[in-house]
Design a protein around this motif. Structure first.
Motif, mmCIF file in Angstrom:
data_model
loop_
_atom_site.group_PDB
_atom_site.id
_atom_site.type_symbol
_atom_site.label_atom_id
_atom_site.label_comp_id
_atom_site.label_asym_id
_atom_site.label_seq_id
_atom_site.Cartn_x
_atom_site.Cartn_y
_atom_site.Cartn_z
ATOM 1 N N LEU A 47 0.826 -1.208 0.000
ATOM 2 C CA LEU A 47 0.000 0.000 0.000
ATOM 3 C C LEU A 47 0.859 1.256 0.000
ATOM 4 O O LEU A 47 0.567 2.229 -0.714
ATOM 5 C CB LEU A 47 -0.936 0.010 1.211
ATOM 6 C CG LEU A 47 -2.043 -1.039 1.198
ATOM 7 C CD1 LEU A 47 -2.719 -1.109 2.558
ATOM 8 C CD2 LEU A 47 -3.054 -0.728 0.107
ATOM 9 N N VAL A 48 1.937 1.239 0.770
ATOM 10 C CA VAL A 48 2.837 2.397 0.820
ATOM 11 C C VAL A 48 3.519 2.600 -0.529
ATOM 12 O O VAL A 48 3.607 3.727 -1.028
ATOM 13 C CB VAL A 48 3.871 2.243 1.957
ATOM 14 C CG1 VAL A 48 4.943 3.329 1.884
ATOM 15 C CG2 VAL A 48 3.171 2.262 3.312
ATOM 16 N N GLN A 54 1.749 6.634 -6.873
ATOM 17 C CA GLN A 54 0.684 7.535 -7.325
ATOM 18 C C GLN A 54 1.090 8.992 -7.127
ATOM 19 O O GLN A 54 0.852 9.834 -7.989
ATOM 20 C CB GLN A 54 -0.620 7.236 -6.600
ATOM 21 C CG GLN A 54 -1.247 5.947 -7.056
ATOM 22 C CD GLN A 54 -2.503 5.590 -6.271
ATOM 23 O OE1 GLN A 54 -2.854 6.233 -5.300
ATOM 24 N NE2 GLN A 54 -3.179 4.547 -6.718
ATOM 25 N N TYR A 55 1.695 9.287 -6.006
ATOM 26 C CA TYR A 55 2.154 10.653 -5.729
ATOM 27 C C TYR A 55 3.212 11.081 -6.750
ATOM 28 O O TYR A 55 3.156 12.175 -7.309
ATOM 29 C CB TYR A 55 2.712 10.733 -4.306
ATOM 30 C CG TYR A 55 3.147 12.115 -3.911
ATOM 31 C CD1 TYR A 55 2.241 13.018 -3.377
ATOM 32 C CD2 TYR A 55 4.468 12.525 -4.080
ATOM 33 C CE1 TYR A 55 2.635 14.297 -3.017
ATOM 34 C CE2 TYR A 55 4.875 13.790 -3.724
ATOM 35 C CZ TYR A 55 3.957 14.687 -3.189
ATOM 36 O OH TYR A 55 4.346 15.943 -2.847
ATOM 37 N N LEU A 56 4.174 10.190 -6.993
ATOM 38 C CA LEU A 56 5.233 10.506 -7.960
ATOM 39 C C LEU A 56 4.673 10.665 -9.375
ATOM 40 O O LEU A 56 5.103 11.545 -10.123
ATOM 41 C CB LEU A 56 6.317 9.425 -7.926
ATOM 42 C CG LEU A 56 7.142 9.375 -6.638
ATOM 43 C CD1 LEU A 56 8.034 8.134 -6.628
ATOM 44 C CD2 LEU A 56 7.958 10.635 -6.455
ATOM 45 N N HIS A 59 3.020 13.974 -9.879
ATOM 46 C CA HIS A 59 3.982 15.072 -9.990
ATOM 47 C C HIS A 59 4.945 14.894 -11.160
ATOM 48 O O HIS A 59 5.948 15.590 -11.257
ATOM 49 C CB HIS A 59 4.733 15.230 -8.671
ATOM 50 C CG HIS A 59 3.863 15.792 -7.596
ATOM 51 N ND1 HIS A 59 2.998 15.019 -6.862
ATOM 52 C CD2 HIS A 59 3.689 17.061 -7.177
ATOM 53 C CE1 HIS A 59 2.335 15.781 -6.018
ATOM 54 N NE2 HIS A 59 2.732 17.024 -6.193
ATOM 55 N N GLY A 60 4.647 13.944 -12.036
ATOM 56 C CA GLY A 60 5.414 13.775 -13.264
ATOM 57 C C GLY A 60 6.725 13.019 -13.122
ATOM 58 O O GLY A 60 7.492 12.954 -14.075
ATOM 59 N N ALA A 61 6.999 12.447 -11.959
ATOM 60 C CA ALA A 61 8.253 11.729 -11.772
ATOM 61 C C ALA A 61 8.171 10.280 -12.247
ATOM 62 O O ALA A 61 9.200 9.651 -12.470
ATOM 63 C CB ALA A 61 8.675 11.767 -10.298
ATOM 64 N N LEU A 62 6.962 9.733 -12.369
ATOM 65 C CA LEU A 62 6.725 8.383 -12.886
ATOM 66 C C LEU A 62 5.601 8.461 -13.902
ATOM 67 O O LEU A 62 4.727 9.316 -13.794
ATOM 68 C CB LEU A 62 6.257 7.431 -11.777
ATOM 69 C CG LEU A 62 7.262 6.807 -10.842
ATOM 70 C CD1 LEU A 62 6.535 5.934 -9.819
ATOM 71 C CD2 LEU A 62 8.286 5.985 -11.580
ATOM 72 N N THR A 63 5.610 7.536 -14.851
ATOM 73 C CA THR A 63 4.484 7.462 -15.766
ATOM 74 C C THR A 63 3.310 6.797 -15.054
ATOM 75 O O THR A 63 3.517 5.925 -14.201
ATOM 76 C CB THR A 63 4.828 6.647 -17.030
ATOM 77 O OG1 THR A 63 5.140 5.315 -16.636
ATOM 78 C CG2 THR A 63 5.998 7.262 -17.784
ATOM 79 N N PRO A 64 2.069 7.169 -15.363
ATOM 80 C CA PRO A 64 0.905 6.563 -14.708
ATOM 81 C C PRO A 64 0.794 5.056 -14.930
ATOM 82 O O PRO A 64 0.120 4.383 -14.177
ATOM 83 C CB PRO A 64 -0.277 7.288 -15.348
ATOM 84 C CG PRO A 64 0.281 8.563 -15.856
ATOM 85 C CD PRO A 64 1.707 8.260 -16.233
ATOM 86 N N GLU A 65 1.466 4.525 -15.932
ATOM 87 C CA GLU A 65 1.399 3.094 -16.222
ATOM 88 C C GLU A 65 2.399 2.292 -15.402
ATOM 89 O O GLU A 65 2.487 1.083 -15.548
ATOM 90 C CB GLU A 65 1.656 2.835 -17.718
ATOM 91 C CG GLU A 65 0.647 3.473 -18.640
ATOM 92 C CD GLU A 65 0.921 4.958 -18.898
ATOM 93 O OE1 GLU A 65 2.086 5.396 -18.798
ATOM 94 O OE2 GLU A 65 -0.046 5.673 -19.165
#
Length: 88
Positions: A47-48, A54-56, A59-65
């Motif tokens: 969960l963490v 999701q937070y990253l 904020h554009g640090a990770l792709t949503p996929e």
């Protein structure tokens, strides 16, 4: 999000894919997280990781996929499965 089971009751992720992160959280966050584990059967660490991903992503640090956004591991804690709210 889905919970995935891998071989031997563990998610498909290899231990070498993970990096240890130790962080302190407030008692309120811990209590809420524990309640969510009991209600869903999803592991606390999973969960963490999902929340951080999701937070990253927001904020554009990770792709949503990114896989951490959709792969959750079931809890392996002793007694937790029997305490889940959806367990008769």
């Amino acid at each position: 999000m889905t919970v995935e089971n891998g071989s031997q009751g563990r998610p498909g992720r290899k231990p070498g894919d993970l990096v240890r992160l130790d962080a302190k959280i407030t008692a309120d966050l811990d209590r809420a997280l524990n309640e969510l584990v009991l209600a869903t059967g999803v592991a606390k660490a999973s969960l963490v990781r999902a929340a951080l991903a999701q937070y990253l992503a927001a904020h554009g640090a990770l792709t949503p996929e990114h896989p951490e956004l959709i792969t959750l591991a079931p809890t392996a804690g002793p007694g937790l499965a029997s305490q889940r709210k959806d367990t008769p």
